[in-house]
Motif scaffolding. Structure first.
Motif, short mmCIF file in Angstrom:
data_model
loop_
_atom_site.label_atom_id
_atom_site.label_comp_id
_atom_site.label_asym_id
_atom_site.label_seq_id
_atom_site.Cartn_x
_atom_site.Cartn_y
_atom_site.Cartn_z
N CYS A 131 0.83 -1.21 0.00
CA CYS A 131 0.00 0.00 0.00
C CYS A 131 0.86 1.26 0.00
O CYS A 131 0.58 2.22 -0.73
CB CYS A 131 -0.93 0.00 1.21
SG CYS A 131 -2.25 -1.22 1.12
N GLN B 111 3.94 1.63 -1.01
CA GLN B 111 4.69 1.80 -2.24
C GLN B 111 3.82 2.32 -3.37
O GLN B 111 4.27 3.10 -4.22
CB GLN B 111 5.31 0.45 -2.66
CG GLN B 111 6.51 0.03 -1.84
CD GLN B 111 7.69 0.97 -2.02
OE1 GLN B 111 7.97 1.44 -3.12
NE2 GLN B 111 8.38 1.25 -0.92
N MET B 112 2.55 1.91 -3.38
CA MET B 112 1.67 2.26 -4.49
C MET B 112 0.82 3.49 -4.22
O MET B 112 0.24 4.06 -5.15
CB MET B 112 0.73 1.07 -4.79
CG MET B 112 1.45 -0.22 -5.18
SD MET B 112 2.49 -0.01 -6.65
CE MET B 112 1.24 0.35 -7.89
N TYR B 113 0.73 3.92 -2.96
CA TYR B 113 -0.19 5.00 -2.60
C TYR B 113 0.08 6.26 -3.42
O TYR B 113 1.22 6.68 -3.59
CB TYR B 113 -0.06 5.32 -1.11
CG TYR B 113 -1.06 6.34 -0.61
CD1 TYR B 113 -2.33 5.94 -0.21
CD2 TYR B 113 -0.75 7.69 -0.57
CE1 TYR B 113 -3.25 6.85 0.23
CE2 TYR B 113 -1.67 8.61 -0.13
CZ TYR B 113 -2.92 8.20 0.28
OH TYR B 113 -3.84 9.12 0.71
N GLY B 114 -1.01 6.87 -3.88
CA GLY B 114 -0.90 8.12 -4.62
C GLY B 114 -0.76 7.94 -6.12
O GLY B 114 -0.95 8.91 -6.88
N LYS B 115 -0.47 6.74 -6.56
CA LYS B 115 -0.37 6.49 -7.99
C LYS B 115 -1.77 6.23 -8.56
O LYS B 115 -2.68 5.85 -7.81
CB LYS B 115 0.54 5.29 -8.26
CG LYS B 115 1.98 5.52 -7.80
CD LYS B 115 2.85 4.30 -8.05
CE LYS B 115 4.26 4.55 -7.56
NZ LYS B 115 5.14 3.36 -7.76
N PRO B 116 -1.96 6.43 -9.86
CA PRO B 116 -3.29 6.21 -10.45
C PRO B 116 -3.78 4.78 -10.19
O PRO B 116 -3.03 3.82 -10.38
CB PRO B 116 -3.05 6.46 -11.95
CG PRO B 116 -1.87 7.39 -11.99
CD PRO B 116 -0.99 6.97 -10.84
N ASP B 117 -5.02 4.68 -9.74
CA ASP B 117 -5.65 3.38 -9.49
C ASP B 117 -4.83 2.51 -8.54
O ASP B 117 -4.76 1.29 -8.68
CB ASP B 117 -5.87 2.62 -10.81
CG ASP B 117 -6.77 3.37 -11.76
OD1 ASP B 117 -7.72 4.01 -11.29
OD2 ASP B 117 -6.52 3.33 -12.98
N TRP B 118 -4.23 3.14 -7.54
CA TRP B 118 -3.32 2.39 -6.67
C TRP B 118 -4.02 1.27 -5.91
O TRP B 118 -3.46 0.19 -5.75
CB TRP B 118 -2.60 3.34 -5.71
CG TRP B 118 -3.44 3.84 -4.56
CD1 TRP B 118 -4.20 4.96 -4.53
CD2 TRP B 118 -3.59 3.21 -3.28
NE1 TRP B 118 -4.82 5.09 -3.31
CE2 TRP B 118 -4.46 4.03 -2.52
CE3 TRP B 118 -3.08 2.06 -2.69
CZ2 TRP B 118 -4.84 3.73 -1.22
CZ3 TRP B 118 -3.45 1.75 -1.39
CH2 TRP B 118 -4.31 2.57 -0.67
N LYS C 199 -4.48 -1.77 -8.06
CA LYS C 199 -3.20 -2.45 -8.28
C LYS C 199 -2.78 -3.25 -7.06
O LYS C 199 -2.26 -4.36 -7.18
CB LYS C 199 -2.13 -1.41 -8.64
CG LYS C 199 -2.36 -0.75 -9.99
CD LYS C 199 -1.33 0.32 -10.28
CE LYS C 199 -1.58 0.97 -11.64
NZ LYS C 199 -0.62 2.06 -11.92
#
Length: 203
Positions: A176, A178-185, A188
């Motif tokens: 979470c 690592q992916m937070y803030g990215k599109p459609d995180w 993913k």
């Protein structure tokens, strides 16, 4: 004379009903505020307005402040509420879902908690300042929740036995953050969880 007991009976019930109603309404308002705050804070982070929370819950700002006098009070209450919901979900999945499916569904539900917490880190730090009670409560509750589902899947011979509850929680949080803030995180992360759980299956 005979009519008086009949008159007083309904009056007594009405009075009792009126006495109980504010408590029930207050509890409903509190739950609505907690659900609304989780939604607003998840989307807007720690600077999301309390007016937006009250508006989403369909109550006045005065009602919000009666339940939660400070922003930190509200943030901590939301986080505890989310943790408690995950614990309740683990009990439900433990009795209703297939072992691996129950574990997977709990991890999916946990993504929402991490999203909410990520948006509340600043306020949570203020709320827990000088005390580790909130952290201890969270760790104990979540470890017990995922641990019960993991033990069930291991006992069924469907998940490898060398995995600990902490392994699952650390992996979940790492994904979470690592992916937070990215599109459609969130989508993913859910896909990564599915891959991770499939990798834990016994062969």
């Amino acid at each position: 004379m005979a009519d008086k007991p009949q008159d007083s009976g309904p009056g007594t019930r009405t009075t009792g009903s009126r006495a109980r109603k504010p408590r029930a309404d207050a509890q409903r308002n509190r739950l609505r505020l907690l659900d609304a705050a989780a939604e607003v804070f998840s989307a807007g982070g720690p600077d999301a307005s309390l007016e937006a929370v009250a508006r989403t819950a369909g109550v006045g700002i005065g009602t919000l402040y009666r339940h939660f006098p400070t922003r930190e009070d509200l943030f901590e209450a939301v986080y505890r509420h989310e943790v408690d919901q995950l614990h309740d979900l683990s009990l439900k999945l433990g009795s209703e879902a297939a072992p691996v499916d129950g574990l997977r569904r709990w991890l999916h539900a946990s993504v929402r908690l991490v999203a909410t917490k990520k948006g509340m880190l600043v306020a949570l730090a203020l709320a827990a300042q000088g005390s580790s009670e909130l952290h201890a409560y969270t760790a104990e509750r979540l470890t017990a929740s995922v641990g019960s589902l993991l033990d069930r899947a291991v006992a069924a011979g469907e998940i490898r036995a060398d995995v600990a509850p902490d392994d699952l929680l650390l992996t979940l949080v790492g994904m979470c953050y690592q992916m937070y803030g990215k599109p459609d995180w969130q989508a993913k992360v859910l896909r990564l969880i599915d891959i991770f759980v499939d990798g834990l299956r016994t062969r």
